[in-house]
Every structure is written in C-alpha cells, then in structure tokens.
Design an enzyme around this catalytic site. Structure first.
Site, PDB file in Angstrom:
ATOM      1  N   GLU A  66       4.650  75.664  51.226  1.00  0.00           N
ATOM      2  CA  GLU A  66       5.471  76.790  51.975  1.00  0.00           C
ATOM      3  C   GLU A  66       6.417  76.202  52.963  1.00  0.00           C
ATOM      4  O   GLU A  66       7.284  76.783  53.181  1.00  0.00           O
ATOM      5  CB  GLU A  66       4.171  77.659  52.570  1.00  0.00           C
ATOM      6  CG  GLU A  66       3.494  78.593  51.491  1.00  0.00           C
ATOM      7  CD  GLU A  66       2.448  78.025  50.811  1.00  0.00           C
ATOM      8  OE1 GLU A  66       2.026  78.442  49.845  1.00  0.00           O
ATOM      9  OE2 GLU A  66       2.047  76.818  51.249  1.00  0.00           O
ATOM     10  N   HIS A 135      -6.215  86.060  51.591  1.00  0.00           N
ATOM     11  CA  HIS A 135      -5.416  86.792  50.569  1.00  0.00           C
ATOM     12  C   HIS A 135      -5.199  88.134  51.246  1.00  0.00           C
ATOM     13  O   HIS A 135      -4.541  89.002  50.584  1.00  0.00           O
ATOM     14  CB  HIS A 135      -5.948  86.850  49.369  1.00  0.00           C
ATOM     15  CG  HIS A 135      -5.813  85.666  48.509  1.00  0.00           C
ATOM     16  ND1 HIS A 135      -6.345  84.385  48.942  1.00  0.00           N
ATOM     17  CD2 HIS A 135      -5.286  85.387  47.519  1.00  0.00           C
ATOM     18  CE1 HIS A 135      -6.309  83.662  47.933  1.00  0.00           C
ATOM     19  NE2 HIS A 135      -5.464  83.851  47.011  1.00  0.00           N
TER      20      HIS A 135
END
Length: 331
Positions: A66, A135
């Site tokens: 990321e 998540h």
C-alpha cells in the site's frame, strides 16, 4: 421520436464502476491502481471490465504494498496524471498512512501552491460483511483530522456515481470512503444526464420535526430505518446525509437543528474522538440557544472491531439510534 431513456437501476458497486468508466473516458490522464483491480476487477468487482477496455497501462495491478501504491501515485499526480488508487480493505490503509499524511496531504502547502495533488484514494470502509480482522475498520476521523485532505463518504448508488467523478476532477487529494456492505445491497434509479449535487455538501434525505439524525456512509440506511420505525410511534425524525467529512458542510445541519432542537449523530466508528465529537462541538457552539437537549452520539464501542460472530452487537443499529432519540426527547 422519443428521447433516449438514461435512467437505470444500479447497485452502489455498479454506480462506482460506471463513475470510474465515465471519468476515464473523459480524461486519458485518469489511471486506476491497486491490488487485483485489473484482471480480477477488484475483490468487490468495482473495477470490473476496466482493464479490458482501457488497457494495462491505465488499470494497473499493483504489488501488495500500500505504501508503494500511494507513493507511486504521488509521483504520477505531480507529473499531471489523476491516479485513483484502491485500498483493498480499510484496515490495509495503515502501511500507506505515512505517504497519505506526510506527502499527499502536505505537497500543495509545502510547494506554496505550485504543486497540485489530484489523487483519489478509494477505501471500502465499515463492517457488517462477516469479515476477519483488519477488514471492517472505520478510519475516517484520522483522515478528516489531517489538513490538506478532503474526505467524503457516499451512501447510495447515485451518489457513488457522481461523487467519484467529482472527486477525480478535484485538484486536491480526496479520501473516498465507500460503505462496503452496501456495494451489492440496494439498487437506485440513476439518471446519468441529471445535474449532480456539489461534492462537498450535505443533504437532508428525510424531513422531520422532532429530532435531527446525522449520518454518513453505511449508517444513513440505519438512520432512515430508525426514522421509519419512529414514525409508527408518532415521532418525526429528520435525517441528514453528511456526505462530506472534511470539509464539513454544516449549514443544512444548523438549519435542521435550529428547527428540531435536538440532534443525534450516528457512525460505525468508535464514539471516542470520532466525527460525532466534532459535530457535537460545532452544533453546540452555533445552535446553543436552540438546543432542547445535549447532542447525543451513537457509534461503535471503544474496543478493537470484534470477531464477525458478534459484530452486530458492536455496530449501531435501529434500536440504539431510537434509544438515543428517546433519551433526547426525555430531557
């Protein structure tokens, strides 16, 4: 000969996909980057079909890194591109946090206005999908607290379509939050020839007279359900979809609270130092003499996001919103 029909029923996922496609067709400087966004079409299929139609140079499958994804996008933005990066899940954004806060947010200020940072960072956020750890996070306050970033949250398919295009066209970096549990949940009528509401603006989505309920992203649906249930008990709730978290568009909020005299803020993020705290402070400062009760907050508990089997006990629901309404009206 009748005019061609432009209205169609779409899900949030489809609306976002259509918005990306429209932006890419309009401007060949718009690029899409992220993990599995190309051949797979993203884990939620938001980018489905885009690599096939626009090629691997514009829809780029990145490594699982990321910080590298956002860092690369910084360089592209400085060179005149408009990168749209996808963070696969909310909890995965933290390796990129340094790039977002220290580079993306500060570049325009650091360069004394000479360098723009036209970038969109798409983040699926919130819970309710039965996922594992990392998540189901709600990190919006961390980004809204950072000067130099714009932060918006869509709640429905129509806003998803328009707001994403507007964010891509913005010359400032935009953190674009998408309520993942709504991706494939509901459909709405999308007219692609309509005139959209400005990006950085809130909207009253249900009129009422007794209590103002403020929500954004996934909790807008919760607030609307609470308003419907309250109407069966003779109570009238006004629901405001904030849509933009930085900057906040407070004018419709103030107007509503001055009429109702009461406000409840609902979000999935932890109550402690969440967006509700800033909203409560501003409402108290600006509407003090109109308030009949303190501004109340409904949100996640101050714990890490729990295992999926008990997440429904963690997330704000209709009953918790109505309980806050009852407490407000009892004062």
């Amino acid at each position: 000969m009748s005019a061609q029909r432009t209205t169609q029923k779409v899900t949030l996922a489809k609306g976002l996909n259509m918005g990306l496609r429209a932006a890419m067709e309009r401007d060949d400087k718009v690029l899409v980057m992220g993990e599995d966004v190309g051949k797979l079409g993203g884990v939620f299929r938001i980018t489905d079909g885009l690599q096939k139609d626009f090629g691997e140079d514009r829809v780029i499958d990145s490594p699982l890194a990321e910080s590298g994804i956002v860092g690369t996008a910084v360089g592209l933005a400085l060179r005149g591109y408009r990168p749209v990066v996808e963070i696969q899940f909310d909890g995965f954004v933290y390796p990129a946090y340094d790039q977002i806060v220290c580079q993306v947010a500060k570049m325009h200020f650091r360069s004394q206005g000479r360098s723009r940072m036209p970038m969109v960072i798409r983040i699926p956020f919130g819970g309710g999908i039965g996922a594992v750890e990392h998540h189901s996070e709600s990190p919006e306050a961390q980004f809204a607290h950072t000067p130099g970033l714009k932060v918006v949250a869509c709640s429905n398919p129509v806003d998803g379509y328009w707001m994403l295009q507007q964010a891509i066209a913005c010359d400032d970096p935009v953190v674009f939050l998408e309520p993942k549990r709504q991706y494939h949940a509901d459909k709405a009528d999308l007219d692609v020839d309509a005139t959209p509401q400005p990006l950085f603006s809130s909207r009253v989505v249900r009129r009422g007279t007794d209590v103002t309920v403020l929500a954004y992203g996934p909790t807008v649906k919760t607030a609307l359900k609470a308003a419907e249930a309250a109407s069966n008990e003779g109570r009238s709730l006004e629901v405001v979809d904030l849509r933009t978290l930085s900057p906040l568009d407070m004018a419709p909020v103030y107007e509503s609270v001055r009429r109702t005299g009461r406000a409840v803020v609902c979000h999935e993020a932890h109550v402690n130092l969440g967006m509700g705290a800033e909203l409560a402070a501003r409402i108290t400062e600006e509407c003090f003499y109109s308030l009949e009760a303190p501004v109340l907050r409904v949100g996640g508990f101050d714990t890490p996001y729990p295992p999926s089997r008990i997440e429904e006990d963690f997330l704000p629901d209709l009953d918790r919103v109505l309980d806050a309404v009852d407490r407000s009206l009892a004062i």
